[in-house]
Design a protein around this motif. Structure first.
Motif, short mmCIF file in Angstrom:
data_model
loop_
_atom_site.label_atom_id
_atom_site.label_comp_id
_atom_site.label_asym_id
_atom_site.label_seq_id
_atom_site.Cartn_x
_atom_site.Cartn_y
_atom_site.Cartn_z
N TYR A 227 0.84 -1.20 0.00
CA TYR A 227 0.00 0.00 0.00
C TYR A 227 0.88 1.26 0.00
O TYR A 227 0.67 2.18 -0.78
CB TYR A 227 -0.94 0.03 1.22
CG TYR A 227 -1.73 1.31 1.26
CD1 TYR A 227 -2.86 1.47 0.48
CD2 TYR A 227 -1.28 2.42 1.99
CE1 TYR A 227 -3.55 2.66 0.44
CE2 TYR A 227 -1.96 3.62 1.97
CZ TYR A 227 -3.10 3.73 1.19
OH TYR A 227 -3.76 4.93 1.14
N SER A 231 1.24 4.26 -2.96
CA SER A 231 0.60 5.55 -2.72
C SER A 231 1.48 6.68 -3.25
O SER A 231 2.61 6.44 -3.68
CB SER A 231 0.37 5.74 -1.23
OG SER A 231 1.61 5.88 -0.58
N ARG A 232 0.96 7.89 -3.19
CA ARG A 232 1.79 9.03 -3.61
C ARG A 232 3.01 9.14 -2.69
O ARG A 232 4.10 9.47 -3.12
CB ARG A 232 0.99 10.32 -3.59
CG ARG A 232 1.76 11.47 -4.25
CD ARG A 232 1.04 12.79 -4.17
NE ARG A 232 -0.23 12.77 -4.87
CZ ARG A 232 -1.13 13.77 -4.78
NH1 ARG A 232 -0.88 14.83 -4.06
NH2 ARG A 232 -2.26 13.67 -5.44
N PHE A 233 2.79 8.84 -1.41
CA PHE A 233 3.90 8.79 -0.45
C PHE A 233 5.02 7.89 -0.99
O PHE A 233 6.19 8.27 -0.97
CB PHE A 233 3.37 8.24 0.89
CG PHE A 233 4.42 8.05 1.94
CD1 PHE A 233 4.69 9.05 2.86
CD2 PHE A 233 5.13 6.86 2.04
CE1 PHE A 233 5.65 8.86 3.83
CE2 PHE A 233 6.09 6.67 3.01
CZ PHE A 233 6.35 7.68 3.92
N GLY A 251 9.41 21.08 -2.73
CA GLY A 251 8.71 21.48 -1.51
C GLY A 251 8.43 20.35 -0.53
O GLY A 251 7.70 20.54 0.42
N TYR A 252 9.01 19.16 -0.78
CA TYR A 252 8.79 18.06 0.17
C TYR A 252 9.87 18.09 1.24
O TYR A 252 11.04 18.32 0.95
CB TYR A 252 8.81 16.71 -0.53
CG TYR A 252 7.62 16.51 -1.44
CD1 TYR A 252 6.37 16.22 -0.90
CD2 TYR A 252 7.73 16.65 -2.81
CE1 TYR A 252 5.27 16.06 -1.72
CE2 TYR A 252 6.63 16.49 -3.64
CZ TYR A 252 5.40 16.19 -3.08
OH TYR A 252 4.32 16.03 -3.90
N TYR A 257 9.84 12.39 5.47
CA TYR A 257 9.48 11.19 4.71
C TYR A 257 10.38 10.03 5.08
O TYR A 257 9.93 8.92 5.30
CB TYR A 257 9.54 11.49 3.21
CG TYR A 257 8.30 12.20 2.74
CD1 TYR A 257 7.23 11.49 2.23
CD2 TYR A 257 8.17 13.57 2.87
CE1 TYR A 257 6.08 12.12 1.83
CE2 TYR A 257 7.02 14.22 2.48
CZ TYR A 257 5.97 13.49 1.96
OH TYR A 257 4.82 14.11 1.59
N LEU B 136 3.74 14.51 -8.77
CA LEU B 136 4.51 14.82 -7.55
C LEU B 136 4.76 16.32 -7.42
O LEU B 136 4.95 16.83 -6.33
CB LEU B 136 5.84 14.07 -7.56
CG LEU B 136 5.75 12.56 -7.48
CD1 LEU B 136 7.13 11.95 -7.36
CD2 LEU B 136 4.89 12.12 -6.30
N ARG B 142 1.98 19.07 1.37
CA ARG B 142 3.18 18.26 1.17
C ARG B 142 3.46 17.35 2.36
O ARG B 142 4.56 16.85 2.52
CB ARG B 142 4.40 19.19 0.98
CG ARG B 142 4.39 20.01 -0.30
CD ARG B 142 4.74 19.15 -1.48
NE ARG B 142 5.13 19.89 -2.65
CZ ARG B 142 4.38 19.99 -3.76
NH1 ARG B 142 3.19 19.44 -3.78
NH2 ARG B 142 4.82 20.64 -4.80
N GLY B 143 2.45 17.16 3.23
CA GLY B 143 2.68 16.40 4.46
C GLY B 143 2.71 14.91 4.23
O GLY B 143 2.15 14.40 3.26
N VAL B 144 3.35 14.20 5.15
CA VAL B 144 3.50 12.75 5.05
C VAL B 144 2.15 12.05 5.06
O VAL B 144 1.85 11.21 4.21
CB VAL B 144 4.38 12.24 6.21
CG1 VAL B 144 4.35 10.73 6.28
CG2 VAL B 144 5.81 12.74 6.07
N THR B 147 0.05 12.64 1.82
CA THR B 147 0.45 11.93 0.61
C THR B 147 0.22 10.43 0.72
O THR B 147 0.12 9.74 -0.28
CB THR B 147 1.93 12.18 0.28
OG1 THR B 147 2.71 11.80 1.40
CG2 THR B 147 2.16 13.63 -0.03
N LEU B 148 0.11 9.93 1.96
CA LEU B 148 -0.13 8.50 2.13
C LEU B 148 -1.53 8.14 1.65
O LEU B 148 -1.78 7.02 1.21
CB LEU B 148 0.05 8.15 3.61
CG LEU B 148 0.29 6.70 4.00
CD1 LEU B 148 1.39 6.08 3.17
CD2 LEU B 148 0.65 6.62 5.47
N PHE B 149 -2.46 9.08 1.75
CA PHE B 149 -3.84 8.78 1.38
C PHE B 149 -4.34 9.62 0.21
O PHE B 149 -5.51 9.57 -0.13
CB PHE B 149 -4.76 8.98 2.60
CG PHE B 149 -4.34 8.15 3.77
CD1 PHE B 149 -4.53 6.77 3.76
CD2 PHE B 149 -3.73 8.71 4.88
CE1 PHE B 149 -4.12 5.99 4.82
CE2 PHE B 149 -3.32 7.93 5.95
CZ PHE B 149 -3.52 6.56 5.93
N ALA B 150 -3.45 10.40 -0.39
CA ALA B 150 -3.87 11.35 -1.43
C ALA B 150 -4.37 10.62 -2.68
O ALA B 150 -3.85 9.58 -3.06
CB ALA B 150 -2.71 12.26 -1.79
#
Lengths: 364, 278
Positions: A227, A231-233, A251-252, A257, B136, B142-144, B147-150
């Motif tokens: 998962y 994801s985007r993560f 900007g990350y 992360y 991206l 830009r938070g962790v 982005t995990l659920f975006a």
């Protein structure tokens, strides 16, 4: 994303992995419990435990692959988190022994009585409760990884420097846990476990139960990683691996992360350690040994990094080879391991999984 | 100072760590009420005694398209490093609009405040597809956890499609960025800049390695961006500079040597001496 797409996301390799997990969950109990011990297909008890051990290693390998294969963080100290999870479980198992120990002390584990300790140290409080021990299985590695990662990633320590520091971390923990004064059993570690949640660890059924718990944990761990990487993560994590400063200029906050991923990976390793300990029956400071961490990285490299299932496969292959070698030719195992690593690095940069994919002429 | 005062000083909440002191509400958009988007004043940077920037002072107006030229080692890239937070100057002031003090912000903060940068060597995420590269770069949280659920919504997909159209890569959406040609990578990086919707774009040698047609399209694109956004272009290609820019700044040895229209600059005797070698 639907649950179905999560199951399919690993491609063919991922589907095979999940199928193997389902198969193991059915076949192992049936062959072990369902058949009489003298039947031809009966699976001996020690094989159940051995497979359970391999699977907990596979979970550790997936944890390493998540940070190394996807984010380029090469941790050469990941068994530190594995061992901490193992110790948390071991402490629970120690407290379950109760009066059945050699000295019959209901409160204190044998080694503390032996050291003439009067009372349980504060950091052993609560470990008689299973839920508390399980919480510590997650928190002990998680907090250490968070603190370590906070310092390392904020200072932008990366690459080989980070690898060296992780080696130092696990080495320092090994030395600390070897000391009797630490209160974790010194070089003998924690052993002589009797039962878990009231079930005897010697019983065939408990062993199968632990094996099944390991299958479930490995499957869920795999799906969680799947998962995350889907994801985007996960795409940001890979972006950091490939072009860290570019990611920053978009900007990350790269350090957050890395920190989140590293902490999650450490907790997975802790779960693997907690499943490992009741099945092998002992945890000692040797588990912190830097060589173990390097070995775990070799599993991932052999299996093929950046695929998750490759890491699990690598853990299985190398450990089976180790079991075989250390019985047949105990002296040359380390040489064989080294040769394997060199061979894989030179000839199979994508590991066994990459080789299989190339044979099939497609991507696994 | 006696002990009591020392303890008091050490425990002052607003002084303990600078993260405690951080303003809770940062202005979300750059304040350009004075019509100037970037202030660089007396910026000095040295590397091992070499002065890369020597009391550089430069102002960029809101909506302006400015070209910066200068011989190698004039400090062009160092200047971009200072603006984007990569390099900290020893002295000077750098403000983005009226409210953002760039010298107290790091790279992600500056990027989120609205300064986008394109590197000299095209830097895209080679293992990701063109689509993912743009995804991206999409402006937004830009938070962790985010982005995990975006998930991409329709408007965001449309925006990505639109930018792919602008940069001419609509037929390459699912192609790995690493397999694009050099010119296409340059374009993709410009597209990533556009996705961030910055107020100030810093573009380092955008047409290096581009064909004349690609160069022309880049010139059109950058010109069309100016007005709504401010664009600073570092470029060696004088024909390209002439085609896009109204104001040109010449850097030399870390300082502004001349500033003005391209014709005025090219006729400046000092510029001719150091830059054209006359």
């Amino acid at each position: 994303m639907t649950p179905r797409s999560l199951l399919m996301r690993g491609g063919r390799g991922g589907a095979i992995f999940l199928a193997v997990m389902a198969l193991l969950a059915v076949v192992v109990p049936v062959l072990n419990l369902g058949l009489a011990p003298d039947a031809a297909l009966h699976l001996p008890d020690y094989w159940v435990t051995l497979l359970g051990k391999y699977l907990s290693y596979a979970l550790l390998a997936i944890a390493i692959d998540l940070i190394w294969g996807y984010c380029g963080i090469l941790s050469l100290g990941h068994t530190a988190f594995f061992a901490l999870g193992g110790y948390a479980m071991g402490m629970y198992l120690m407290r379950q022994i109760g009066t059945r120990g050699m000295y019959g002390n209901a409160e204190l584990p044998d080694f503390m009585v032996f050291l003439n300790w009067e009372a349980l140290p504060w950091y052993w409080w609560g470990f008689d409760q299973f839920w508390f021990a399980m919480l510590m299985v997650l928190l002990a590695p998680g907090v250490l990884a968070f603190a370590f990662g906070w310092l390392a990633f904020r200072s932008r320590v990366g690459g080989v420097y980070l690898s060296i520091i992780t080696q130092a971390l696990t080495y320092a923990l090994m030395l600390a846990f070897f000391r009797n004064e630490m209160g974790f059993g010194g070089n003998n570690g924690l052993t002589d476990f009797k039962d878990i949640l009231g079930y005897s660890l010697q019983s065939q059924h408990t062993r199968v139960g632990l094996f099944l718990a390991t299958v479930v944990a490995l499957t869920l761990g795999y799906l969680a990683c799947r998962y995350i990487t889907g994801s985007r993560f996960g795409r940001i994590i890979e972006a950091i691996r490939d072009a860290e400063s570019r990611t920053r200029f978009i900007g990350y906050r790269v350090e957050y992360y890395k920190l989140a991923l590293f902490t999650f990976s450490a907790m997975l390793a802790g779960i693997a350690g907690a499943l490992y300990v009741p099945q092998v029956g002992i945890i000692n400071p040797g588990e912190f040994s830097p060589i173990n961490s390097i070995e775990a990285v070799v599993w991932v490299a052999v299996g093929g990094r950046g695929t998750l299932y490759g890491a699990a496969l690598g853990a299985g292959i190398v450990n089976y080879a180790k079991t075989w070698f250390t019985t047949a030719f105990p002296e040359i195992w380390l040489y064989a391991l080294g040769a394997l690593f060199v061979a894989v690095t030179l000839a199979l940069p994508r590991g066994v999984v990459g080789l299989l994919a190339r044979r099939k002429g497609g991507t696994a | 100072m006696n002990l009591r005062e020392t303890v008091h000083e050490m425990t002052r909440r607003d002084k303990v760590f600078d993260f405690v002191n951080r303003p809770t509400e940062r202005p979300s958009r750059v304040d350009i009420s004075h019509n100037t988007i970037l202030y660089l004043e007396d910026i000095t940077v040295s590397f091992d005694g070499f002065r890369a920037l020597d009391a550089l002072t430069l102002y960029i107006d809101a909506g302006e398209l400015r070209c910066i030229i200068g011989p190698n080692g004039a400090g062009k890239t160092t200047m971009m490093d200072v603006i984007t937070g990569k390099t900290r100057p020893e002295a000077g002031q750098a403000w983005f609009g009226q409210t953002f003090n760039l010298l107290r912000m790091d790279e992600p903060e500056i990027a989120q405040a609205g300064i986008g940068r394109k590197f000299q060597k095209p830097t895209v995420f080679t293992e990701h597809t063109v689509f993912e590269n743009l995804e991206l770069s999409l402006a937004g949280p830009r938070g962790v956890w985010h982005t995990l659920f975006a998930r991409l919504d329709g408007a965001q997909r449309d925006r990505i499609a639109e930018v792919m159209e602008i940069i001419g890569l609509q037929d390459h959406a699912l192609q790995r960025a690493g397999s694009l040609s050099h010119g296409q990578k340059q374009w993709l990086e410009i597209g990533m800049l556009l996705m961030q919707e910055p107020q100030l774009l810093l573009v380092d040698e955008p047409v290096a390695g581009m064909t004349p047609q690609e160069t022309e399209r880049t010139a059109e694109l950058l010109t069309s961006l100016a007005g709504k956004r401010s664009v600073v272009v570092v470029e060696h290609d004088m024909a390209f500079v002439r085609s896009i820019s109204r104001t040109v700044t010449v850097l030399h040895e870390g300082r502004v040597l001349a500033e003005g229209s391209i014709d005025a600059v090219q006729n400046d005797s000092e510029v001719r001496r150091v830059y054209l070698g006359e």
